[in-house]
Each structure stands twice: as structure tokens, then as C-alpha cells.
Enzyme design. Structure first.
Site, PDB file in Angstrom:
ATOM      1  N   ARG A 290     -13.163  -6.326   4.957  1.00  0.00           N
ATOM      2  CA  ARG A 290     -14.298  -5.885   4.432  1.00  0.00           C
ATOM      3  C   ARG A 290     -14.821  -6.680   3.437  1.00  0.00           C
ATOM      4  NH1 ARG A 290     -14.936  -2.165   8.064  1.00  0.00           N
ATOM      5  NH2 ARG A 290     -13.034  -0.494   8.575  1.00  0.00           N
TER       6      ARG A 290
ATOM      7  N   ARG B 137       0.963  -1.137   0.047  1.00  0.00           N
ATOM      8  CA  ARG B 137       0.114  -0.151   0.142  1.00  0.00           C
ATOM      9  C   ARG B 137       0.842   1.201   0.061  1.00  0.00           C
ATOM     10  NH1 ARG B 137      -4.509  -0.989   4.491  1.00  0.00           N
ATOM     11  NH2 ARG B 137      -5.432   1.158   3.684  1.00  0.00           N
TER      12      ARG B 137
ATOM     13  N   ASP C 134     -15.363   3.402   3.384  1.00  0.00           N
ATOM     14  CA  ASP C 134     -15.086   1.860   3.712  1.00  0.00           C
ATOM     15  C   ASP C 134     -16.151   1.021   3.697  1.00  0.00           C
ATOM     16  OD1 ASP C 134     -12.432   2.128   4.489  1.00  0.00           O
ATOM     17  OD2 ASP C 134     -12.782   2.709   6.540  1.00  0.00           O
TER      18      ASP C 134
ATOM     19  N   ARG D 146     -10.467  -2.754  -3.798  1.00  0.00           N
ATOM     20  CA  ARG D 146     -11.582  -2.791  -3.490  1.00  0.00           C
ATOM     21  C   ARG D 146     -12.515  -2.926  -4.460  1.00  0.00           C
ATOM     22  NH1 ARG D 146     -11.826  -0.642   2.715  1.00  0.00           N
ATOM     23  NH2 ARG D 146     -10.769  -2.314   3.590  1.00  0.00           N
TER      24      ARG D 146
END
Length: 442
Positions: free
Chosen positions: A395, A123, A320, A351
Site C-alpha cells: 500500500r 508483525r 488500510d 505505515r
């Protein structure tokens, strides 16, 4: 690697104790380490991410002790009083912990090396490195500003005025934490208002923080070199975590659940606003204040959802929650359009891409753009019947477990281990409400 299958389930019912807010838990421990005296915090999230932050603070000389479930004490060393660590600081999978700690370390007279797990080392940290370098922090990193990093703080940190190129509460918070050690005023200008947990908590610890909305954005001004005073912090239930049982209850006919003490900071609770626009029956009870944060108990009843267009300016308040919102959209009647989602590409996984692939594998019609996601719901249970690669993203794992509960066929997640980083006990909580899970092949 631990796989888990979500089985199509019936109605959910009961009351669920959602774990404490991860963002606030990180900040409570960090500011406690910079305060004079003993800070007490209740409701602290005891997921892997926050436990890593606690371990890092101990390595920096703060006394951080757990007195019981969610109950922690931190004896701080004062602003600029942390000690040089003997070893590398390992943040595991915690992007929030790592980025905030860079600001924390910038104001300490020390050199430190930071690392993390495979996912965190991929990241980018450049957006935090850039403003902290302007303040005088020396940073040596891998290509692309990636971990491991070596940080060496200057003798005197410089206050800056910094306009965020993109809305990011983590970058803002890192600059403000560094600004505590800089003389004079540190000013952050954000193009769109992002979650303000840092500003609220800094004030609770005695810092002077002024916020003003101007035509060119929101100006946050911190007066440096305060003496922070230890205080008591009550951590509300995490709205990001609450979103998962909320969506599950909305999608499963006949469901009614209650979630106690959920944080409803207006710069954080966009997902509940969006779900209500889709037709969700979510009511607030016993609204109150906890540690400067608005809190309420949520009652959620199963609802027929419809597709909506989510305003892109709402993205910072729910970034998120887009994966679980996409799951809700998959069962809604009509098309849901989500824009302004570029930030999702630099989370624990890409994501945006992972959600799009997962929905398509479950029979949902979806369109992925550079910073957008369009989900075409049919007002019925999606097909399901897929195995989803969660890519070490908590998530993603939780979102597709919820989809499996509301699908026609079971959905398997290849690895649910990362869920413990933010929501320890997720499977048990959901099972207690009536959700059906099984080990693959069982």
C-alpha cells in the site's frame, strides 16, 4: 528488487477492472475448506496473499482448484476435518491469512507450524494468540508473539466471551473461526464496529451468527459446531484497491473513470465517505447485492479537494486506506487531520511513520503523532522528486506511485514487487487509464 518511477501525468479516462476483495477472497476459500460439498467462488483476488492461503488449505487436505481467471472451486472437509500438514505453513506477506488461519487451525485436531516472510515475521500475533489460548489452543512463539509459531489444538476447544481490547476485524474473525469447533456459544464484543465480512459469509455458509449493538459495544454471538454447507460466492471488487485509481483520477485535472462492481460494505467504505467530504465527485451506479455484500459501480471525476478532520471512530472502516488518503490530502486545499491511527504502526510496515517520511521527502508539510497524521495541503501538485523506500509494503508503494502521477516531479519507488500481494496488474491497469510510469533512468 524492482524499482519504478511515476511520471507527472495528464487526465485519466476509461473503465478499470479492479481485482477482487482480498478480505472476502481469504474467507471464501477458508470457509469453503470447512464446508461440506463443493464451494464455487468467482472474482477471487489472485494476488500472492490469497494464493498463499490456497496453498495452505491444500496442505491441510482441502481440494482447492483454479478453473480460470478468478474462478475457484473448494471441496471442503467439514468443521474440524482438516488434516495435519506434512510441512511448515508459509503465509508469505499475508497478515490477514496468518491471523485468520490461527483461528481456523485452533479447531482442528492437529499440530502445525506457521511462518512467513521477513516482514510478516516482524508483525505481532499476540492479540490473536491471547484469546485463542483462552479457548485451549497451545501456542509456542518467538519473543513478542511473532512467527514462526507452533500451534497444537486441544481435544475440545472451549467457547469464550471476549472483549476486544482494540477494534480488529482480524482478531474477531480468528475467534469466530475457532468458535465453529467449540460447543455452545462464542461471543465477541467489539468496542467499535469493524468490517463484518466474516459474519456475513458465515451466515451464507449456514452458521448461526447473531449481532446486537449494546451500550457497551457490538456483541457478535456464534453458535458452535454447525455443519457448514458449500455455496457459491461472488467476490466484489476490493474497495481498498479501488481507492488508488479513485484518488489518482480525483487529483489529475480532466479525469473521469469508472470502476465496476466495487464492494461498499458500510463498515469498509469509509475512504469514499471521507473523500466525498473533501469535495470528491464519486457517484454510485447500478447498486446491487453480491454474496450478502452491497456493491456498486463507481464513476469518479477530477475534483478540487479541501482539507477535513476525519472522525477517529471512522478508522476501523478505512484503516488500510489512510496512506492513499494522505496522498489526496497532500494535494487538497487546507489541513487534513487524521486520528486514531495506532493500528497503522503494526501493518506490513510502520505505515504512519513511512507515510510521514515519504510525504516530507516530496515537499509536503506533515505532522506525525503517536496515533495521528496531519497533512497541510496547498491545493496544488506536491513537489515530488523523491525516491521512496516502500519497506515491502504494497500500500505504501501504490500510494506514492499515485502521488508521483499528481506531483510536479517524478517519484520513484524502490521496490514495487510487493504490490502483487494485493493488486496484481496495478501498473497495467493504471497505464491503461493514462498513467505514466517508467523504469528509473529510462
Amino acid at each position: 528488487m524492482t524499482a519504478l518511477t511515476a511520471q507527472p501525468s495528464g487526465a485519466l479516462s476509461g473503465e478499470a477492472p479492479v481485482p477482487g476483495d482480498k478480505s472476502i477472497s481469504h474467507r471464501a476459500l477458508m470457509l469453503g475448506a470447512l464446508a461440506v460439498g463443493e464451494t464455487t467462488a468467482s472474482g477471487v483476488l489472485e494476488g500472492e496473499d490469497v494464493l498463499r492461503t490456497a496453498a495452505v488449505l491444500r496442505a491441510l487436505g482441502a481440494e482447492v482448484e483454479r478453473d480460470g481467471p478468478g474462478l475457484w472451486r473448494v471441496r471442503g472437509r467439514g468443521v474440524g476435518g482438516l488434516a495435519e500438514p506434512d510441512d511448515v505453513l508459509d503465509f508469505g506477506n499475508s497478515g490477514t491469512g496468518a491471523r485468520l488461519a490461527m483461528g481456523l487451525l485452533a479447531g482442528q485436531p492437529l499440530t502445525a507450524v506457521m511462518t512467513g516472510d521477513d516482514s510478516l515475521r516482524r508483525r505481532p500475533m499476540g492479540r490473536v494468540i491471547e484469546p485463542l489460548s483462552r479457548m485451549g489452543l497451545s501456542v509456542i512463539s518467538r519473543a513478542g508473539g511473532r512467527l514462526p509459531l507452533t500451534l497444537t489444538a486441544p481435544e475440545t476447544l472451549l467457547p469464550i466471551e471476549y472483549r476486544l481490547p482494540v477494534a480488529s476485524a482480524q482478531v474477531k474473525s480468528a475467534i469466530l473461526l475457532a468458535g465453529l469447533s467449540a460447543p455452545g456459544e462464542t461471543r465477541v464484543i467489539e468496542p467499535e464496529a469493524t468490517r463484518d465480512h466474516s459474519e456475513r459469509m458465515l451466515r451464507a455458509f449456514g452458521a448461526t451468527v447473531a449481532v446486537e449493538d449494546r451500550p457497551d459495544g457490538r456483541h457478535i454471538v456464534l453458535t458452535g459446531q454447525p455443519e457448514l454447507a458449500a455455496t457459491g460466492v461472488v467476490v466484489p471488487a476490493d474497495p481498498s484497491s479501488a481507492a488508488f485509481p479513485t484518488v489518482a483520477a480525483l487529483l489529475l485535472e480532466g479525469s473521469e473513470i469508472r470502476l465496476g462492481g466495487v464492494g461498499l460494505n458500510p463498515l469498509r467504505a469509509g475512504v469514499f465517505e471521507t473523500l466525498r467530504e473533501m469535495g470528491a465527485e464519486i457517484s454510485e451506479e447500478n447498486r446491487r447485492d453480491a454474496a450478502g455484500e452491497p456493491v456498486a459501480d463507481l464513476r469518479v471525476r477530477a475534483s478540487a479537494l479541501k482539507g477535513v478532520e476525519v472522525p477517529p471512530e471512522r478508522a476501523p472502516s478505512m484503516i488500510d486506506e489512510y496512506p492513499i488518503l494522505a496522498v489526496a490530502a497532500a494535494s487538497a486545499q487546507g489541513t487534513t487531520v487524521m486520528r486514531g491511527l495506532a493500528e497503522l504502526r503494526v501493518k506490513e510496515s510502520d505505515r504512519l511513520a513511512v507515510v510521514a517520511r515519504g510525504l516530507a521527502a516530496c515537499g509536503v508539510e506533515v505532522e506525525e503523532g503517536p496515533d495521528s497524521l496531519v497533512v497541510h495541503g496547498r491545493g496544488e501538485r506536491p513537489r515530488g522528486g523523491a525516491t521512496i523506500a516502500a519497506e515491502l509494503d504494497h500500500r505504501i508503494a501504490m500510494s506514492f506511485l499515485v502521488l508521483g502521477l499528481a506531483a510536479e516531479e517524478p517519484v520513484t519507488i524502490d521496490d514495487v514487487g510487493p504490490i502483487d500481494t494485493s493488486f496484481p496488474g496495478f501498473v497495467g491497469l493504471m497505464t491503461g487509464l493514462g498513467a505514466q510510469f517508467a523504469e528509473p533512468g529510462a
